[in-house]
Design an enzyme around this catalytic site. Structure first.
Site, PDB file in Angstrom:
ATOM      1  N   ASP A   7       0.837  -1.202   0.000  1.00 10.83           N
ATOM      2  CA  ASP A   7       0.000   0.000   0.000  1.00 10.83           C
ATOM      3  C   ASP A   7       0.869   1.248   0.000  1.00 10.83           C
ATOM      4  OD1 ASP A   7       0.975  -0.142   2.578  1.00 10.83           O
ATOM      5  OD2 ASP A   7      -0.962  -0.490   3.520  1.00 10.83           O
TER       6      ASP A   7
ATOM      7  N   ASN B  84      -6.530   0.069  14.438  1.00  8.84           N
ATOM      8  CA  ASN B  84      -7.961   0.182  14.100  1.00  8.84           C
ATOM      9  C   ASN B  84      -8.469  -1.051  13.358  1.00  8.84           C
ATOM     10  OD1 ASN B  84      -6.788   0.434  11.622  1.00  8.84           O
ATOM     11  ND2 ASN B  84      -7.426   2.543  11.244  1.00  8.84           N
TER      12      ASN B  84
ATOM     13  N   HIS C 112      -7.181  -2.374  10.588  1.00 10.93           N
ATOM     14  CA  HIS C 112      -6.997  -2.419   9.134  1.00 10.93           C
ATOM     15  C   HIS C 112      -5.890  -3.398   8.743  1.00 10.93           C
ATOM     16  CE1 HIS C 112      -3.935   1.222   8.882  1.00 10.93           C
ATOM     17  NE2 HIS C 112      -3.348   0.118   9.296  1.00 10.93           N
TER      18      HIS C 112
ATOM     19  N   GLU D 228      -9.437   0.070   5.478  1.00 13.81           N
ATOM     20  CA  GLU D 228      -9.832   0.680   6.743  1.00 13.81           C
ATOM     21  C   GLU D 228     -11.142   0.070   7.255  1.00 13.81           C
ATOM     22  OE1 GLU D 228      -7.514   2.175   7.926  1.00 13.81           O
ATOM     23  OE2 GLU D 228      -6.927   4.037   6.975  1.00 13.81           O
TER      24      GLU D 228
HETATM   25  C1  F6R Z   1       1.666  -0.601   6.112  1.00 11.48           C
HETATM   26  C2  F6R Z   1       0.343  -1.205   6.291  1.00 11.48           C
HETATM   27  C3  F6R Z   1      -0.420  -1.030   7.547  1.00 11.48           C
HETATM   28  C4  F6R Z   1       0.427  -1.419   8.763  1.00 11.48           C
HETATM   29  C5  F6R Z   1      -0.369  -1.327  10.065  1.00 11.48           C
HETATM   30  C6  F6R Z   1       0.507  -1.602  11.256  1.00 11.48           C
HETATM   31  O1  F6R Z   1       2.156  -0.926   4.821  1.00 11.48           O
HETATM   32  O2  F6R Z   1      -0.140  -1.844   5.406  1.00 11.48           O
HETATM   33  O3  F6R Z   1      -1.567  -1.829   7.493  1.00 11.48           O
HETATM   34  O4  F6R Z   1       0.908  -2.718   8.586  1.00 11.48           O
HETATM   35  O5  F6R Z   1      -0.925  -0.063  10.203  1.00 11.48           O
HETATM   36  O6  F6R Z   1       1.478  -0.604  11.356  1.00 11.48           O
HETATM   37  P1  F6R Z   1       2.715  -0.699  12.336  1.00 11.48           P
HETATM   38  O7  F6R Z   1       3.484  -1.904  11.923  1.00 11.48           O
HETATM   39  O8  F6R Z   1       3.504   0.560  12.089  1.00 11.48           O
HETATM   40  O9  F6R Z   1       2.163  -0.801  13.707  1.00 11.48           O
END
Ligand code: F6R
Length: 237
Positions: free
Chosen positions: A65, A130, A132, A137
């Site tokens: 993403d 959250n 996702h 989302e």
């Molecule tokens: C990033 C992504 C997000 C993160 C998620 C966790 O490419 O796809 O879904 O994996 O927000 O983020 P961290 O690892 O920073 O806690």
């Protein structure tokens, strides 16, 4: 439910996951991987940077993403971030990131989807506080496609507060839940106490679009690789 849960001590998590991934690349050198950025995989990538580049020489890496609306040199922009944290050192045969320069963002999302539709053998995913996965989302359904998305307020805060973005991006491009569920195998990476509650709801709560990660339970081959603090609230652990 088909996922397998593996809980590792926090200080050995990154090394253990890196070891598994390198073993997989040795067994399947042409592996097509989908990779996230963020805090969870950062220590994993640090271990992988020290891996033998030969094991990566036939692999393909597809970026999961990307944010839209940030300057290309912003530290949060995912494509260059993954390049800095991993790609430059391990040099896979192919690295497919997401075009943010093209003003036609829907076209960039389509290009990403075409790359992923050619096949993902292994998708590594982080878990948002959250719920996702990628930038799917809350509200994203199991059939959500690869697309331009509006970011959840919490995701915007994470971009500025944790990833150093100059301002909270409003939109992004993500592989869709449906495309991710088509991956041959998924590893959900979850570390740290702040993920304990969302991991519990992901694995033990209702399957719901309010928590898109809960759809991973439909996948026939999903490993949840958690460290002990993240797994602390799980019944199974
Ligand atoms: C990033 C992504 C997000 C993160 C998620 C966790 O490419 O796809 O879904 O994996 O927000 O983020 P961290 O690892 O920073 O806690």
């Amino acid at each position: 439910m088909t996922f397998t849960l593996e809980v590792l001590p926090a200080d050995r998590w990154a090394e253990a996951v890196a070891g598994d991934l390198v073993a997989r690349l040795r067994a399947e050198p042409g592996l097509r991987l989908c990779l996230p950025t963020g805090e969870t995989p950062a220590p994993l990538y640090e271990c992988l940077r020290r891996s033998d580049p030969d094991v990566w020489s036939r692999s393909t890496v597809i970026l999961l993403d990307e944010y839209l609306g940030l300057p290309p040199d912003d530290p949060a922009v995912a494509g260059p971030r993954l390049r800095r944290e991993l790609i430059e050192d391990v040099r896979p045969a192919t690295y497919i990131d997401i075009d943010t320069v093209n003003a036609d963002h829907a076209a960039s999302a389509r290009d990403l989807d075409v790359a992923a539709a050619a096949g993902i053998d292994l998708a590594l995913l982080g878990l948002g506080v959250n719920g996702h996965i990628g930038l799917n989302e809350p509200g994203s359904t199991a059939d959500a496609g690869t697309r331009v998305v509006t970011l959840h307020p919490r995701s915007r805060e994470v971009a500025t507060e944790r990833y150093g973005a100059a301002h909270g991006p409003k939109r992004g491009i993500t592989l869709g839940v449906a495309r991710l569920l088509e991956a041959r195998e998924i590893w959900l990476l979850v570390t740290g106490e702040r993920k304990a509650d969302v991991l519990r709801r992901t694995l033990e709560g209702p399957e719901t679009a309010e928590l898109p990660a809960s759809f991973l339970r439909r996948h026939p081959n999903c490993r949840v690789l958690a460290d002990e603090p993240a797994a602390a609230l799980l019944r199974a652990a």
